[in-house]
Scaffold this motif. Structure first.
Motif, PDB file in Angstrom:
ATOM      1  N   GLY A  14       1.152  62.034  30.321  1.00 32.56           N
ATOM      2  CA  GLY A  14       0.223  62.673  31.359  1.00 32.56           C
ATOM      3  C   GLY A  14      -0.736  61.693  31.888  1.00 32.56           C
ATOM      4  O   GLY A  14      -1.681  61.732  32.336  1.00 32.56           O
ATOM      5  N   VAL A  15      -0.401  60.419  32.037  1.00 35.28           N
ATOM      6  CA  VAL A  15      -1.064  59.075  32.380  1.00 35.28           C
ATOM      7  C   VAL A  15      -1.100  59.039  33.831  1.00 35.28           C
ATOM      8  O   VAL A  15      -0.012  59.346  34.596  1.00 35.28           O
ATOM      9  N   GLY A  16      -2.177  59.132  34.698  1.00 32.36           N
ATOM     10  CA  GLY A  16      -2.240  59.002  36.095  1.00 32.36           C
ATOM     11  C   GLY A  16      -3.763  58.407  36.353  1.00 32.36           C
ATOM     12  O   GLY A  16      -4.208  57.906  35.428  1.00 32.36           O
ATOM     13  N   SER A  17      -3.964  58.437  37.495  1.00 30.67           N
ATOM     14  CA  SER A  17      -5.265  57.802  37.997  1.00 30.67           C
ATOM     15  C   SER A  17      -6.156  59.012  38.451  1.00 30.67           C
ATOM     16  O   SER A  17      -5.641  59.554  39.303  1.00 30.67           O
ATOM     17  N   PRO A  18      -7.271  59.099  37.906  1.00 35.75           N
ATOM     18  CA  PRO A  18      -7.973  58.347  36.621  1.00 35.75           C
ATOM     19  C   PRO A  18      -7.287  58.805  35.395  1.00 35.75           C
ATOM     20  O   PRO A  18      -6.647  59.925  35.166  1.00 35.75           O
ATOM     21  N   THR A  19      -7.395  58.028  34.293  1.00 35.51           N
ATOM     22  CA  THR A  19      -7.037  58.566  33.174  1.00 35.51           C
ATOM     23  C   THR A  19      -7.894  57.821  31.781  1.00 35.51           C
ATOM     24  O   THR A  19      -8.608  56.931  32.230  1.00 35.51           O
TER      25      THR A  19
ATOM     26  N   PHE B 299     -10.896  40.695  41.910  1.00 33.91           N
ATOM     27  CA  PHE B 299      -9.615  40.441  42.743  1.00 33.91           C
ATOM     28  C   PHE B 299      -9.649  41.326  44.173  1.00 33.91           C
ATOM     29  O   PHE B 299      -8.710  40.956  44.938  1.00 33.91           O
ATOM     30  N   SER B 300     -10.412  42.077  44.169  1.00 31.61           N
ATOM     31  CA  SER B 300     -10.204  43.151  45.375  1.00 31.61           C
ATOM     32  C   SER B 300     -11.712  43.148  46.282  1.00 31.61           C
ATOM     33  O   SER B 300     -11.678  43.984  47.028  1.00 31.61           O
ATOM     34  N   GLY B 301     -12.346  42.192  46.252  1.00 35.72           N
ATOM     35  CA  GLY B 301     -13.801  42.243  46.497  1.00 35.72           C
ATOM     36  C   GLY B 301     -14.954  42.997  46.055  1.00 35.72           C
ATOM     37  O   GLY B 301     -16.059  42.827  46.415  1.00 35.72           O
ATOM     38  N   GLN B 302     -14.602  43.520  44.983  1.00 34.25           N
ATOM     39  CA  GLN B 302     -15.590  44.061  44.118  1.00 34.25           C
ATOM     40  C   GLN B 302     -15.376  44.014  42.663  1.00 34.25           C
ATOM     41  O   GLN B 302     -14.177  43.971  42.192  1.00 34.25           O
ATOM     42  N   PRO B 303     -16.103  43.542  41.609  1.00 38.79           N
ATOM     43  CA  PRO B 303     -15.945  43.459  40.283  1.00 38.79           C
ATOM     44  C   PRO B 303     -15.468  44.669  39.669  1.00 38.79           C
ATOM     45  O   PRO B 303     -15.753  45.877  39.922  1.00 38.79           O
ATOM     46  N   ARG B 304     -14.206  44.304  38.866  1.00 32.77           N
ATOM     47  CA  ARG B 304     -13.820  45.595  38.157  1.00 32.77           C
ATOM     48  C   ARG B 304     -13.548  44.971  36.756  1.00 32.77           C
ATOM     49  O   ARG B 304     -13.132  43.886  36.680  1.00 32.77           O
ATOM     50  N   PHE B 305     -13.790  45.851  35.590  1.00 34.67           N
ATOM     51  CA  PHE B 305     -13.405  45.498  34.419  1.00 34.67           C
ATOM     52  C   PHE B 305     -11.582  45.880  34.235  1.00 34.67           C
ATOM     53  O   PHE B 305     -11.255  47.202  34.484  1.00 34.67           O
TER      54      PHE B 305
ATOM     55  N   PRO C 222     -14.723  55.937  29.673  1.00 39.10           N
ATOM     56  CA  PRO C 222     -13.891  57.177  29.677  1.00 39.10           C
ATOM     57  C   PRO C 222     -12.733  57.307  30.938  1.00 39.10           C
ATOM     58  O   PRO C 222     -11.889  58.171  30.847  1.00 39.10           O
ATOM     59  N   SER C 223     -12.731  56.450  31.720  1.00 39.06           N
ATOM     60  CA  SER C 223     -12.010  56.660  32.929  1.00 39.06           C
ATOM     61  C   SER C 223     -11.485  55.402  33.446  1.00 39.06           C
ATOM     62  O   SER C 223     -12.246  54.524  33.871  1.00 39.06           O
ATOM     63  N   TYR C 224     -10.218  55.370  33.780  1.00 35.70           N
ATOM     64  CA  TYR C 224      -9.557  54.121  34.315  1.00 35.70           C
ATOM     65  C   TYR C 224      -8.632  54.455  35.378  1.00 35.70           C
ATOM     66  O   TYR C 224      -8.064  55.436  35.443  1.00 35.70           O
ATOM     67  N   ASP C 225      -8.594  53.550  36.665  1.00 38.07           N
ATOM     68  CA  ASP C 225      -7.494  53.604  37.401  1.00 38.07           C
ATOM     69  C   ASP C 225      -6.459  52.981  36.617  1.00 38.07           C
ATOM     70  O   ASP C 225      -6.430  52.047  36.053  1.00 38.07           O
ATOM     71  N   VAL C 226      -5.208  53.347  37.245  1.00 39.12           N
ATOM     72  CA  VAL C 226      -4.076  52.750  36.491  1.00 39.12           C
ATOM     73  C   VAL C 226      -3.056  52.115  37.727  1.00 39.12           C
ATOM     74  O   VAL C 226      -2.767  52.702  38.586  1.00 39.12           O
TER      75      VAL C 226
ATOM     76  N   SER D  83      -8.217  49.614  34.963  1.00 37.83           N
ATOM     77  CA  SER D  83      -9.279  49.055  35.772  1.00 37.83           C
ATOM     78  C   SER D  83     -10.463  50.134  35.794  1.00 37.83           C
ATOM     79  O   SER D  83     -10.170  51.394  36.245  1.00 37.83           O
ATOM     80  N   CYS D  84     -11.839  49.533  35.818  1.00 40.64           N
ATOM     81  CA  CYS D  84     -12.879  50.712  36.097  1.00 40.64           C
ATOM     82  C   CYS D  84     -14.073  49.668  36.501  1.00 40.64           C
ATOM     83  O   CYS D  84     -14.093  48.442  36.232  1.00 40.64           O
ATOM     84  N   ALA D  85     -15.130  50.297  37.215  1.00 38.79           N
ATOM     85  CA  ALA D  85     -16.289  49.694  37.404  1.00 38.79           C
ATOM     86  C   ALA D  85     -17.116  48.996  36.289  1.00 38.79           C
ATOM     87  O   ALA D  85     -16.849  49.606  35.016  1.00 38.79           O
ATOM     88  N   PRO D  86     -17.297  47.903  35.958  1.00 46.26           N
ATOM     89  CA  PRO D  86     -17.709  47.287  34.753  1.00 46.26           C
ATOM     90  C   PRO D  86     -19.329  47.974  34.566  1.00 46.26           C
ATOM     91  O   PRO D  86     -19.888  48.786  35.078  1.00 46.26           O
TER      92      PRO D  86
END
Length: 149
Positions: free
Chosen positions: A20-25, A62-68, A138-142, A96-99
Motif C-alpha cells: 500500500g505504499v504511495g505518496s505520501p507514505t 535538488f529541486s530548488g528547496q531542501p528535502r530530507f 511520519p510521511s514521505y513522498d515516494v 523525501s520530506c521537508a527537513p
C-alpha cells in the motif's frame, strides 16, 4: 536507450503496491518492501560484486528547496557478452520530506558489499542512528526510478 533492469523496477513497484505504499507514505512500509525486493536479488556472481544495495540519508536541494532523503537503492553492474564492464544502473526507492530539526546534519550511507549476506546488511542499516531518525518521520513522498550512472 532502454534500461536493462526494467523487470526489477516492475518487481520493486509490485512490492511497494502490495504494501500500500504511495505518496505520501510512512517509511516502514516502503522499507519493508525494499527489504523484500533485496532478498530476491542474487547479489554475487562468480566471486564478483555485480549487484549492491545502498541506503543514503541526507538533506539536499535538488529541486530548488531542501528535502530530507532516505534513499534505499539497488545498483546493477552492466557487462557485455564478453563480461566487459559497461556501467551501472541504479534503481531508487527514494523517500523525501521537508527537513526537520531531527534531520539537521544527517548525512550517511551504507553499502551491502561489506556484509556477508543481505540480512546482516539490513540489521546494520537498522542499527544506524540516521535510520532510526528517518523512521520517526511520519510521511514521505515516494519516487521510484531507474537511472544509468
Amino acid at each position: 536507450m532502454p534500461h536493462a533492469f526494467t523487470v526489477e523496477l516492475e518487481r520493486l513497484q509490485a512490492e511497494l503496491a502490495a504494501r500500500g505504499v504511495g505518496s505520501p507514505t510512512a517509511p516502514a512500509a516502503a522499507w519493508e518492501a525494499f527489504k523484500s525486493f533485496g532478498r530476491g536479488l542474487e547479489t554475487s556472481h562468480d566471486g564478483r560484486d555485480r549487484i549492491g544495495l545502498l541506503v543514503q540519508f541526507g538533506t539536499y536541494d535538488f529541486s530548488g528547496q531542501p528535502r530530507f532523503y532516505f534513499d534505499p537503492l539497488c545498483q546493477f553492474e552492466l557487462t557485455d557478452q564478453d563480461d566487459e564492464f559497461l556501467g551501472y544502473e541504479q534503481l531508487h526507492c527514494e523517500l523525501s520530506c521537508a527537513p526537520t530539526p531531527a534531520t539537521a546534519g544527517i548525512q550517511a550511507n551504507r553499502w551491502s558489499f561489506d556484509f556477508a549476506d543481505v540480512e546482516a546488511y539490513y540489521s546494520a542499516v537498522e542499527a544506524m542512528p540516521e535510520f532510526r531518525v528517518a523512521m520517526t518521520l511520519p510521511s514521505y513522498d515516494v519516487a521510484i526510478g531507474l537511472d544509468s550512472v
